[in-house]
Design an enzyme around this catalytic site. Structure first.
Site, PDB file in Angstrom:
ATOM      1  N   TRP A  48      32.632  47.118  38.250  1.00 10.64           N
ATOM      2  CA  TRP A  48      33.875  47.647  38.801  1.00 10.64           C
ATOM      3  C   TRP A  48      34.421  48.734  37.869  1.00 10.64           C
ATOM      4  O   TRP A  48      34.432  48.555  36.646  1.00 10.64           O
ATOM      5  CB  TRP A  48      34.888  46.499  38.961  1.00 10.64           C
ATOM      6  CG  TRP A  48      36.236  46.913  39.459  1.00 10.64           C
ATOM      7  CD1 TRP A  48      36.504  47.815  40.441  1.00 10.64           C
ATOM      8  CD2 TRP A  48      37.500  46.434  38.991  1.00 10.64           C
ATOM      9  NE1 TRP A  48      37.862  47.919  40.622  1.00 10.64           N
ATOM     10  CE2 TRP A  48      38.496  47.089  39.742  1.00 10.64           C
ATOM     11  CE3 TRP A  48      37.891  45.512  38.016  1.00 10.64           C
ATOM     12  CZ2 TRP A  48      39.851  46.851  39.554  1.00 10.64           C
ATOM     13  CZ3 TRP A  48      39.233  45.277  37.821  1.00 10.64           C
ATOM     14  CH2 TRP A  48      40.195  45.944  38.587  1.00 10.64           C
ATOM     15  N   ASP A 101      34.501  36.968  36.253  1.00 11.28           N
ATOM     16  CA  ASP A 101      35.583  37.630  36.983  1.00 11.28           C
ATOM     17  C   ASP A 101      35.486  37.179  38.440  1.00 11.28           C
ATOM     18  O   ASP A 101      34.494  37.458  39.120  1.00 11.28           O
ATOM     19  CB  ASP A 101      35.410  39.158  36.877  1.00 11.28           C
ATOM     20  CG  ASP A 101      36.548  39.906  37.563  1.00 11.28           C
ATOM     21  OD1 ASP A 101      37.474  39.246  38.071  1.00 11.28           O
ATOM     22  OD2 ASP A 101      36.500  41.154  37.583  1.00 11.28           O
ATOM     23  N   ALA A 130      37.411  37.631  41.753  1.00  9.31           N
ATOM     24  CA  ALA A 130      38.487  38.330  42.473  1.00  9.31           C
ATOM     25  C   ALA A 130      38.389  38.133  43.984  1.00  9.31           C
ATOM     26  O   ALA A 130      39.251  38.628  44.711  1.00  9.31           O
ATOM     27  CB  ALA A 130      38.441  39.814  42.137  1.00  9.31           C
ATOM     28  N   LYS A 155      43.240  39.539  46.855  1.00  8.00           N
ATOM     29  CA  LYS A 155      42.512  39.686  48.120  1.00  8.00           C
ATOM     30  C   LYS A 155      42.539  38.405  48.953  1.00  8.00           C
ATOM     31  O   LYS A 155      42.740  38.466  50.161  1.00  8.00           O
ATOM     32  CB  LYS A 155      41.052  40.074  47.881  1.00  8.00           C
ATOM     33  CG  LYS A 155      40.787  40.835  46.601  1.00  8.00           C
ATOM     34  CD  LYS A 155      40.888  42.318  46.731  1.00  8.00           C
ATOM     35  CE  LYS A 155      41.070  42.914  45.357  1.00  8.00           C
ATOM     36  NZ  LYS A 155      40.580  44.209  45.113  1.00  8.00           N
TER      37      LYS A 155
HETATM   38  C1  LMR Z   1      38.717  47.999  44.232  1.00 15.16           C
HETATM   39  O1  LMR Z   1      37.703  47.822  43.557  1.00 15.16           O
HETATM   40  O2  LMR Z   1      38.830  48.945  45.023  1.00 15.16           O
HETATM   41  C2  LMR Z   1      39.865  47.019  44.123  1.00 15.16           C
HETATM   42  O3  LMR Z   1      39.546  46.025  43.216  1.00 15.16           O
HETATM   43  C3  LMR Z   1      41.167  47.675  43.883  1.00 15.16           C
HETATM   44  C4  LMR Z   1      41.274  48.324  42.541  1.00 15.16           C
HETATM   45  O4  LMR Z   1      42.298  48.104  41.869  1.00 15.16           O
HETATM   46  O5  LMR Z   1      40.396  49.070  42.118  1.00 15.16           O
END
Ligand code: LMR
Length: 396
Positions: A130, A211, A213, A246
């Site tokens: 991410w 993690d 999420a 989420k």
């Molecule tokens: C994403 O990956 O788009 C989400 O987790 C929102 C973010 O804060 O980046």
């Protein structure tokens, strides 16, 4: 002091969000930021959240501070949701939880804790990971390195390469793992692979930082917590960063929790005191609104049932969209295989197209995804799927 600053861009995901909002074209398709959308393209407040929120507003007796560890009843409810009520960690005294502003707060607090314990620690993250993991982790001062993860050829995980790289890590290296619904690739480990990874983590004395999420948005609430529960049943030390953004749809309420499993109850008490001190030095005390909503939902059987149904509907819609996207892309681009989208889980998949093609989709067709071709599957709709697939066909 600030005169030497140059203007920098916001991160890629936020930049895309701003560009999408500014685009007046009615055909525009938002596959950028990871926010669940329904069939109308809206991100509604869940009915379970609305009910809990009304109760909260009627019953709340004070707006006084909650304390640096946050809403303790929320922390207990989250422990039960994440680990399952019967998990051995719960009664052991080894598990400590601190409410955080979102999953981001949990990731940062965990990184700060690691830095305080062992400043030389290197945190290993998946390739890719991410976009906000590097700033959150490295912002604490820890060093970051990458291990192989995604295999673009299959749309799955390069498991042997990943294991080979982790096998060479020094003891007490931290490995950041996505518990389920890998962001940005949608490629997860199988239960058998998690078990093999657990053995490696034990053998090499590594410290996992999980993690989570997207609990409940992949296979199910229990299924998506498999890795967390397995690792915390078998290992001495584990960190788990959890986001409620989420699965409860409370994005802007910044609701999350950091769970830290310790080797002993004594170590856990000391860890908690460190966490509380660290949190106090960063945000002092977390916001309560989202946490209290989640606590009210999880602590009340009818609310909880309603939430589980709403979460199930979101999950099923994403899975249906995955199948529909594969079918529509097959029709529009028969020469190319997109079947991996149907095998992946959670909100995201990489389309596997080039940055130039992504930019052409944006400028010529008003279809927004990050430059690495990550699409938020939940941004698709029955209505825009054919348009999206035709646009992809035109740029590839
Ligand atoms: C994403 O990956 O788009 C989400 O987790 C929102 C973010 O804060 O980046």
């Amino acid at each position: 002091m600030f005169e030497r600053f140059e203007v920098i861009n916001p991160d890629a995901i936020l930049m895309l969000l701003a560009a999408y909002r500014a685009d007046p074209d009615p055909r525009k398709v938002d596959l950028g930021i990871g926010v669940y959308k329904d069939e109308r393209g809206a991100t509604p407040v869940l009915e379970s959240v609305r009910r809990a929120e009304r109760e909260l507003i009627d019953a709340q007796a004070t707006k006084s501070y909650v304390g640096a560890a946050g809403n303790l009843d929320f922390n207990r409810e989250m422990e039960q949701l994440v680990f399952g009520a019967a998990h051995a960690a719960l009664g052991s005294g080894r598990l400590k939880s601190v409410q955080t502003p979102g999953g981001c707060g949990a990731l940062r607090l965990g990184a700060e804790l690691i830095r305080r314990a062992a400043p030389e620690t290197i945190v290993y993250v998946s390739t890719p990971t991410w976009a906000n993991h590097p700033p959150l982790i490295a912002g604490s001062g820890l060093k970051l390195e990458y291990y192989p993860y995604f295999d673009p050829a299959t749309g799955g995980v390069q498991f042997s390469a990943m294991m080979g790289a982790l096998e060479r890590l020094p003891p007490r290296a931290v490995v950041l793992l996505h518990a389920s619904c890998h962001n940005p690739t949608g490629a997860d480990l199988s239960q058998q692979e998690w078990r093999a990874l657990l053995e490696l983590v034990k053998r090499r004395s590594l410290v996992p930082f999980l993690d989570m999420a997207y609990q409940g948005l992949g296979e199910g609430v229990e299924e998506d917590a498999f890795a967390v529960r397995l690792f915390c049943a078998e290992l001495p030390e584990v960190l788990v960063a959890v986001s409620c953004s989420k699965n409860f749809g409370v994005y802007r309420e910044r609701t999350g929790v950091l769970h830290v499993l310790n080797d002993s109850a004594k170590a856990a008490d000391a860890t908690l005191s460190q966490l509380v001190r660290l949190a106090r030095g960063i945000w002092s005390m977390p916001p309560d609104h989202g946490a209290e909503i989640v606590r009210l939902i999880l602590g009340d059987a009818p609310h909880r049932e309603l939430w589980a149904r709403e979460l199930g509907a979101m999950r099923e819609r994403i899975q249906t969209l995955r199948r529909a996207a594969v079918a529509e892309l097959r029709r529009a681009c028969p020469q190319r295989d997109f079947s991996f989208i149907g095998r992946q889980r959670g909100m995201f998949s990489f389309l596997g197209i080039s940055t130039e093609q992504v930019r052409a989709l944006r400028s010529e067709h008003h279809v927004y995804m990050t430059d690495d071709s990550r699409v938020n599957i939940a941004g698709l709709r029955e209505e825009n799927l054919p348009y999206f697939a035709r646009a992809v066909a035109q740029v590839i």
